[in-house]
Enzyme design. Structure first.
Site, PDB file in Angstrom:
ATOM      1  N   PHE A 113      44.747  26.029  36.767  1.00 12.53           N
ATOM      2  CA  PHE A 113      45.136  26.772  37.960  1.00 12.53           C
ATOM      3  C   PHE A 113      46.325  26.052  38.605  1.00 12.53           C
ATOM      4  O   PHE A 113      46.286  24.826  38.758  1.00 12.53           O
ATOM      5  CB  PHE A 113      43.958  26.843  38.931  1.00 12.53           C
ATOM      6  CG  PHE A 113      44.170  27.801  40.060  1.00 12.53           C
ATOM      7  CD1 PHE A 113      44.104  29.169  39.851  1.00 12.53           C
ATOM      8  CD2 PHE A 113      44.454  27.345  41.333  1.00 12.53           C
ATOM      9  CE1 PHE A 113      44.306  30.061  40.890  1.00 12.53           C
ATOM     10  CE2 PHE A 113      44.660  28.230  42.379  1.00 12.53           C
ATOM     11  CZ  PHE A 113      44.580  29.592  42.154  1.00 12.53           C
ATOM     12  N   ASP A 184      37.494  20.927  36.599  1.00 10.62           N
ATOM     13  CA  ASP A 184      37.457  21.907  37.685  1.00 10.62           C
ATOM     14  C   ASP A 184      36.535  23.042  37.231  1.00 10.62           C
ATOM     15  O   ASP A 184      36.775  23.683  36.199  1.00 10.62           O
ATOM     16  CB  ASP A 184      38.885  22.405  37.942  1.00 10.62           C
ATOM     17  CG  ASP A 184      38.970  23.395  39.101  1.00 10.62           C
ATOM     18  OD1 ASP A 184      37.958  24.067  39.388  1.00 10.62           O
ATOM     19  OD2 ASP A 184      40.055  23.529  39.696  1.00 10.62           O
ATOM     20  N   TYR A 209      33.051  29.996  46.699  1.00  8.02           N
ATOM     21  CA  TYR A 209      33.255  31.377  47.183  1.00  8.02           C
ATOM     22  C   TYR A 209      33.323  32.386  46.041  1.00  8.02           C
ATOM     23  O   TYR A 209      33.398  33.582  46.295  1.00  8.02           O
ATOM     24  CB  TYR A 209      34.510  31.484  48.069  1.00  8.02           C
ATOM     25  CG  TYR A 209      35.741  30.763  47.554  1.00  8.02           C
ATOM     26  CD1 TYR A 209      36.470  31.268  46.488  1.00  8.02           C
ATOM     27  CD2 TYR A 209      36.164  29.580  48.145  1.00  8.02           C
ATOM     28  CE1 TYR A 209      37.592  30.615  46.021  1.00  8.02           C
ATOM     29  CE2 TYR A 209      37.283  28.908  47.683  1.00  8.02           C
ATOM     30  CZ  TYR A 209      37.995  29.430  46.620  1.00  8.02           C
ATOM     31  OH  TYR A 209      39.097  28.767  46.152  1.00  8.02           O
ATOM     32  N   LYS A 210      33.294  31.908  44.795  1.00  7.95           N
ATOM     33  CA  LYS A 210      33.367  32.847  43.671  1.00  7.95           C
ATOM     34  C   LYS A 210      31.932  33.207  43.240  1.00  7.95           C
ATOM     35  O   LYS A 210      31.255  33.960  43.919  1.00  7.95           O
ATOM     36  CB  LYS A 210      34.170  32.232  42.527  1.00  7.95           C
ATOM     37  CG  LYS A 210      35.621  31.917  42.901  1.00  7.95           C
ATOM     38  CD  LYS A 210      36.345  31.304  41.717  1.00  7.95           C
ATOM     39  CE  LYS A 210      37.708  30.743  42.081  1.00  7.95           C
ATOM     40  NZ  LYS A 210      38.720  31.748  42.382  1.00  7.95           N
ATOM     41  N   ARG A 356      42.131  41.803  35.774  1.00  7.09           N
ATOM     42  CA  ARG A 356      41.039  40.844  35.594  1.00  7.09           C
ATOM     43  C   ARG A 356      39.732  41.434  36.124  1.00  7.09           C
ATOM     44  O   ARG A 356      39.695  41.992  37.222  1.00  7.09           O
ATOM     45  CB  ARG A 356      41.421  39.590  36.385  1.00  7.09           C
ATOM     46  CG  ARG A 356      40.718  38.350  35.979  1.00  7.09           C
ATOM     47  CD  ARG A 356      41.372  37.157  36.631  1.00  7.09           C
ATOM     48  NE  ARG A 356      41.255  37.166  38.082  1.00  7.09           N
ATOM     49  CZ  ARG A 356      41.139  36.066  38.837  1.00  7.09           C
ATOM     50  NH1 ARG A 356      41.143  34.891  38.276  1.00  7.09           N
ATOM     51  NH2 ARG A 356      41.040  36.146  40.142  1.00  7.09           N
TER      52      ARG A 356
END
Ligand SMILES: Cc1ncc(COP(=O)(O)O)c(C=O)c1O
Length: 397
Positions: A113, A184, A209-210, A356
């Site tokens: 990322f 990560d 939060y995912k 996605r």
């Protein structure tokens, strides 16, 4: 066996929406509403400053860290919550590099990322002393591990394609080369079984939060292997990680174990929402989540390829090398995704051309997958995505 009908009933999903974006922001767990309200009214409102002791706020980063630990194969007492993931990347990477002071290369890959790479760049600039960030293609990481590498810093699941790294094999290879590992888990925690302890990972970080559904901007986590917890330097040496924060010493002394990775005052209201979100995971087996997520993503790929020939698969076809998301390429991917969202099927778009879709068995089943593909097929066949309003780029894609 995990009861997915039960987990699904614990989320508030708007009528008419098929939510395939839990890989970006999980939906609202119903219990979080009352829990946050209670923290605001009964705790903050009534207990005021006393809440740090009487409501136990001070220990939440650790107790909630233990709940996350169970989901990522980490022992109790090895995970602490706080700050954002970018901050935790900085902290983990700095601590990892300090464990190999004679080496100068931080190895990462082009599937990482961007924020992780930006953070590494910023840290290495601040460190000076000839540190260098080396970014190779994901499939070249293994060969790039040599005795110059201080830290191997990777995101396990590629945010764009869903490509899944072999954590056990790469960690073993990195250790054989004498490097420290930072993983990560942003797209892994809550998405698939992660075995930090079994894989002998040194440091890991992730967001909540995912797939963990902690809410927008929910606090991040950091894991430090227990064998390193007493020697890893926190770098961001804030008072909450001090051995005795309320002694107000003028000199910093790192706290015991994972406590030292705390930085400043924890975000209590956000932690309350996250704690409620983690209730959903009680009784959930990660192996069941993985089995079901593979079933859903495999079904999605088969249906899209059969019915939407203008889309090209961007994710690995082999489910064992894929996380819990699937991406398809389309030259006008952004507009196609906006048209899809307009019809209640919510995924997202990652530049330059990836649509996605996240598959989250806690609240998504086969019926939604089939309905989503039917809508996608209709948009593409009719060409109804091809409108100026769908090309208007929003700040968040
Ligand atoms: C893999 C990965 N790392 C880091 C980040 C940055 O996280 P944050 O914005 O919470 O700092 C994200 C955000 O989505 C991510 O997906």
């Amino acid at each position: 066996m995990t009861d997915f009908a039960k987990t699904r009933a614990q989320f508030r999903l708007p009528d008419g929406v098929i939510y395939l974006d839990g890989n970006s922001l999980g939906p609202l767990p119903i219990a979080a509403e009352a829990r946050v309200a209670r923290t605001i009214s009964a705790e903050w409102g009534q207990q005021l400053i006393r809440g740090w002791n009487t409501a136990g706020w001070m220990s939440w980063p650790r107790s909630i860290g233990d709940r996350v630990a169970r989901l990522i194969g980490a022992p109790s007492g090895s995970v602490v919550m706080g700050d954002t993931l970018s901050i935790k990347v900085f902290q983990a990477l700095a601590a990892a590099a300090a464990l190999r002071p004679e080496r100068r290369i931080i190895l990462s890959d082009s599937g990482n990322f961007p924020s992780d790479l930006y953070i590494a760049d910023g840290l290495l600039t601040a460190l000076g002393q000839g540190y260098r960030l080396k970014v190779v293609a994901p499939e070249e990481v293994e060969d790039a591990l040599d005795d110059s590498v201080a830290v191997m810093m990777l995101t396990q699941v590629d945010y764009r394609t869903g490509r899944l790294h072999d954590m056990a094999a790469l960690t073993a290879k990195a250790h054989a080369a004498g490097a420290v590992t930072v993983w990560d888990l942003a797209h892994s925690a809550g998405a698939l079984p992660v075995e930090l302890e079994t894989c002998d990972v040194d440091f890991a970080v992730g967001c909540t939060y995912k797939y963990l559904n902690g809410g927008p901007g929910a606090p991040a986590f950091i894991y430090v292997a227990p064998r390193l917890a007493a020697i890893a330097q926190p770098i961001l040496s804030g008072w909450m990680g001090h051995a005795a924060p309320f002694a107000f010493d003028l000199d910093y002394r790192a706290g015991p174990g994972i406590e030292r990775m705390r930085v400043g005052t924890p975000p209590i209201i956000a932690l309350a929402a996250l704690d409620a979100a983690l209730d959903v995971w009680d009784g959930v087996e990660m192996a069941d989540v993985r089995r079901q997520s593979i079933l859903l993503s495999t079904l999605f790929i088969a249906e899209v390829e059969a019915r939407c020939p203008s889309l090209t698969l961007a994710s690995p076809r082999d489910a064992d090398t894929r996380g819990s998301q699937v991406s398809f390429r389309h030259p006008d991917g952004y507009a196609v995704m906006q048209a899809l969202i307009d019809r209640g099927v919510i995924g997202d778009f990652r530049a330059p051309d990836c649509l996605r879709f996240g598959f989250t068995p806690l609240y998504i089943g086969e019926a939604e997958v089939l309905d989503a593909v039917a809508t996608l097929e209709r948009i593409l066949t009719e060409g109804s995505w091809d409108q100026p309003r769908y090309r208007q780029k929003a700040a968040v894609t």
